[in-house]
Design a protein around this motif. Structure first.
Motif, PDB file in Angstrom:
ATOM      1  N   ILE A  36       0.841  -1.203   0.000  1.00 34.81           N
ATOM      2  CA  ILE A  36       0.000   0.000   0.000  1.00 34.81           C
ATOM      3  C   ILE A  36       0.878   1.255   0.000  1.00 34.81           C
ATOM      4  O   ILE A  36       0.646   2.209  -0.720  1.00 34.81           O
ATOM      5  N   GLN A 150      -2.375  -5.691  12.307  1.00 36.66           N
ATOM      6  CA  GLN A 150      -2.549  -4.288  11.920  1.00 36.66           C
ATOM      7  C   GLN A 150      -1.285  -3.486  12.221  1.00 36.66           C
ATOM      8  O   GLN A 150      -0.911  -2.605  11.457  1.00 36.66           O
ATOM      9  N   GLN A 268     -14.824   0.178   7.080  1.00 37.26           N
ATOM     10  CA  GLN A 268     -13.394   0.488   7.255  1.00 37.26           C
ATOM     11  C   GLN A 268     -12.869   1.291   6.068  1.00 37.26           C
ATOM     12  O   GLN A 268     -12.036   2.173   6.209  1.00 37.26           O
ATOM     13  N   GLN A 269     -13.393   1.003   4.876  1.00 37.58           N
ATOM     14  CA  GLN A 269     -12.899   1.697   3.686  1.00 37.58           C
ATOM     15  C   GLN A 269     -13.674   2.975   3.372  1.00 37.58           C
ATOM     16  O   GLN A 269     -13.073   3.996   3.061  1.00 37.58           O
ATOM     17  N   ASN A 274      -7.991   5.438   3.357  1.00 37.38           N
ATOM     18  CA  ASN A 274      -6.985   5.409   2.286  1.00 37.38           C
ATOM     19  C   ASN A 274      -6.934   6.692   1.459  1.00 37.38           C
ATOM     20  O   ASN A 274      -5.946   6.935   0.774  1.00 37.38           O
ATOM     21  N   ASN A 305       0.029   6.509  13.004  1.00 42.72           N
ATOM     22  CA  ASN A 305      -0.707   5.277  12.712  1.00 42.72           C
ATOM     23  C   ASN A 305      -0.091   4.095  13.476  1.00 42.72           C
ATOM     24  O   ASN A 305      -0.792   3.303  14.098  1.00 42.72           O
ATOM     25  N   TYR A 367      -8.642   6.325  13.861  1.00 43.71           N
ATOM     26  CA  TYR A 367      -8.768   5.126  13.018  1.00 43.71           C
ATOM     27  C   TYR A 367      -7.899   3.995  13.576  1.00 43.71           C
ATOM     28  O   TYR A 367      -8.310   2.842  13.632  1.00 43.71           O
ATOM     29  N   TRP A 376      -9.963  -6.360  11.228  1.00 45.81           N
ATOM     30  CA  TRP A 376      -9.209  -7.589  10.900  1.00 45.81           C
ATOM     31  C   TRP A 376      -9.257  -8.600  12.040  1.00 45.81           C
ATOM     32  O   TRP A 376      -9.244  -9.810  11.826  1.00 45.81           O
TER      33      TRP A 376
END
Ligand code: BGC
Length: 479
Positions: A36, A150, A268-269, A274, A305, A367, A376
């Motif tokens: 990513i 994660q 989540q998305q 993102n 993060n 987040y 997850w």
């Protein structure tokens, strides 16, 4: 202070080997995060090398997402059939070969092809890591260990930022992007070799009738704990079930779990993480920061993060999944509101710029303690053993699909309705996520996977929130 003390659990319940298993299985997340993170940096130079149109750039980026959907779709079934360990080794090998292939691509067509192949491995990694961890972890620290995946994703993103910097054209010439992409072979090799030395998931072994091997694995990871009690518990569940398939997922008693998995996957998305991970430098430039400051800000986002994921690891088995989700999603909603407001104001200079930066960083922080890790983790906890891999695969396909939709639509959304409303729409999605979590997501803290399964059978799944930290068989043993 050792790891067990930090995580605050009884030492005799498991051996330190359980951490080794979880840490190596979590490297699946590192591959996923690296991929990513690396493409946004590499793309700047790939674009020059192959003189790419905007459309082809989008295809290069989203090739992995399409591959990941396929990987997640087939990965669950393969994990149930061949086992968590063998599938991880196969996935790491594909990732390794695909990374080298991307680095050597003679044309953009080859590059897109290899991005798709690597995507398949990423999709597989996204489900097999959490599955392996949750099936080996003792209930009292399953949340913390599950969050390692994660943590590895966020570390992978950060590693990618650093690798992009190291191979930037200043040091490596125009073909620096080849080294950036090929570097993925390194974490893949570490994962493949590490997994080779690890045991298979004891729950999967029981499912395959290999009880002796399962017992052996459990005694390695459970130290003095009651291995026979746990074997009985797993066997009991395994006996009343035959191997499941996709159609079984639609059985009415499983619907609440199916809904939670798919709901969390999509939220989540569509709550927009993102858009920040991919476009942070652009957003920062827009609010008036220079090039260097924008890159520094992006690395800052990456570090926040990682750090807040660590905070979540320390909290999840103490306060539970639901409080983390509710506080985190609530915070994300507020921060997106402020972010949109920042863009709505006439001037973005001075104080407004800093407020916008602050709300972006806090949004990522909220987040990182909620939707990031809890999604997850939960999809590895809430499904019955016989269809766990398949069901987790379905949730993961929805996650990658939603990721693809956001990646392909966000920029045009901004063009049509402007930045302020684009962020507010993401904020509305977060608000919907809050309502969804409040009414639909159960607490799984402190319960064994078999206990969670029985709440589904007894229709007490939604709204259930057991959490004495003591499992049923432990209670039996104590009584
Ligand atoms: C998500 C990714 C996201 C990452 C950011 C993961 O849980 O699935 O889409 O980029 O978190 O930390």
């Amino acid at each position: 202070m050792n790891v067990t003390e930090i995580l605050g659990s009884p030492e005799e319940e498991y051996s330190n080997f359980v951490y080794v298993v979880a840490a190596i299985a979590a490297l699946n997340g590192l591959l996923f995060g690296f991929d990513i993170g690396i493409i946004s940096g590499a793309l700047l130079y790939i674009k020059q090398s192959f003189a790419l149109s905007t459309f082809l750039q989008e295809v290069v980026v989203s090739g992995v997402l399409v591959g990941a959907m396929l990987g997640a779709a087939v990965g669950g079934g393969l994990a149930d059939r061949f086992g968590r360990r063998r599938l991880t080794i196969a996935g790491a090998t594909v990732f390794l070969a695909g990374s080298i292939g991307m680095g050597l691509s003679p044309s953009v067509t080859w590059l897109i092809g290899f991005r798709f192949v690597v995507g398949i491995a990423v999709g597989v990694a996204s489900i097999v890591g959490p599955l392996h961890i949750s099936e080996t972890a003792p209930p009292s620290i399953r949340g913390s260990l599950g969050f390692l995946q994660q943590l590895a994703i966020t570390l992978g993103i950060l590693l990618a930022y650093l690798v992009s910097y190291a191979f930037a054209p200043t040091f490596a010439g125009i073909s620096g992007w080849r080294w950036m992409l090929a570097f993925g072979a390194v974490p893949a090799a570490v994962l493949g070799i590490g997994m080779y030395f690890l045991p298979e998931s004891p729950r999967w072994l029981v499912e395959k009738g290999r009880d002796d091997e399962a017992r052996e694995v459990l005694s390695r990871i459970r130290a003095d704990a009651d291995v026979e009690g746990e074997m009985d518990e797993i066997n009991e569940v395994s006996e009343i079930e035959s191997e499941g398939n996709l159609a079984d997922l639609l059985e009415p008693w499983l619907r609440p779990a199916l809904l939670v998995g798919i709901g969390l996957a999509v939220f989540q998305q569509i709550s927009g993480i993102n858009t920040i991970i991919y476009y942070a430098p652009t957003i920062l430039k827009n609010i008036g920061f220079g090039n260097v400051a924008s890159i520094a800000g992006t690395v800052g986002v990456g570090i926040v993060n990682v750090l807040l994921t660590v905070v979540a690891i320390l909290l999840v088995d103490r306060i539970g999944r639901r409080p983390l989700l509710l506080v985190g999603v609530g915070g994300m909603t507020v921060m997106l509101g402020i972010l949109g407001l920042g863009y709505d104001l006439p001037s973005l200079s001075g104080i407004v710029g800093y407020v916008t930066l602050g709300s972006m960083i806090l949004y990522v922080a909220f987040y990182a303690i909620s939707l990031g890790p809890v999604f997850w983790l939960m999809i590895s906890e809430i499904y019955p053993l016989r269809i766990r891999g398949t069901a987790e695969g379905v949730a993961s396909v929805f996650n990658w699909g939603a990721n693809l939709v956001v990646a392909l639509t966000f920029l045009s959304l901004i063009q049509r309705i402007g930045r302020a409303w684009s962020f507010w729409i993401l904020g509305i999605c977060c608000l919907a996520a809050f309502v969804f979590v409040y009414f639909r997501v159960p607490e799984t803290k402190g319960r064994s996977l078999e206990e969670i399964e029985s709440t589904l059978r007894e229709s007490t799944f939604v709204g259930s929130g057991g959490d004495s930290g003591v499992t049923e068989y432990e209670r039996d043993v104590r009584e």
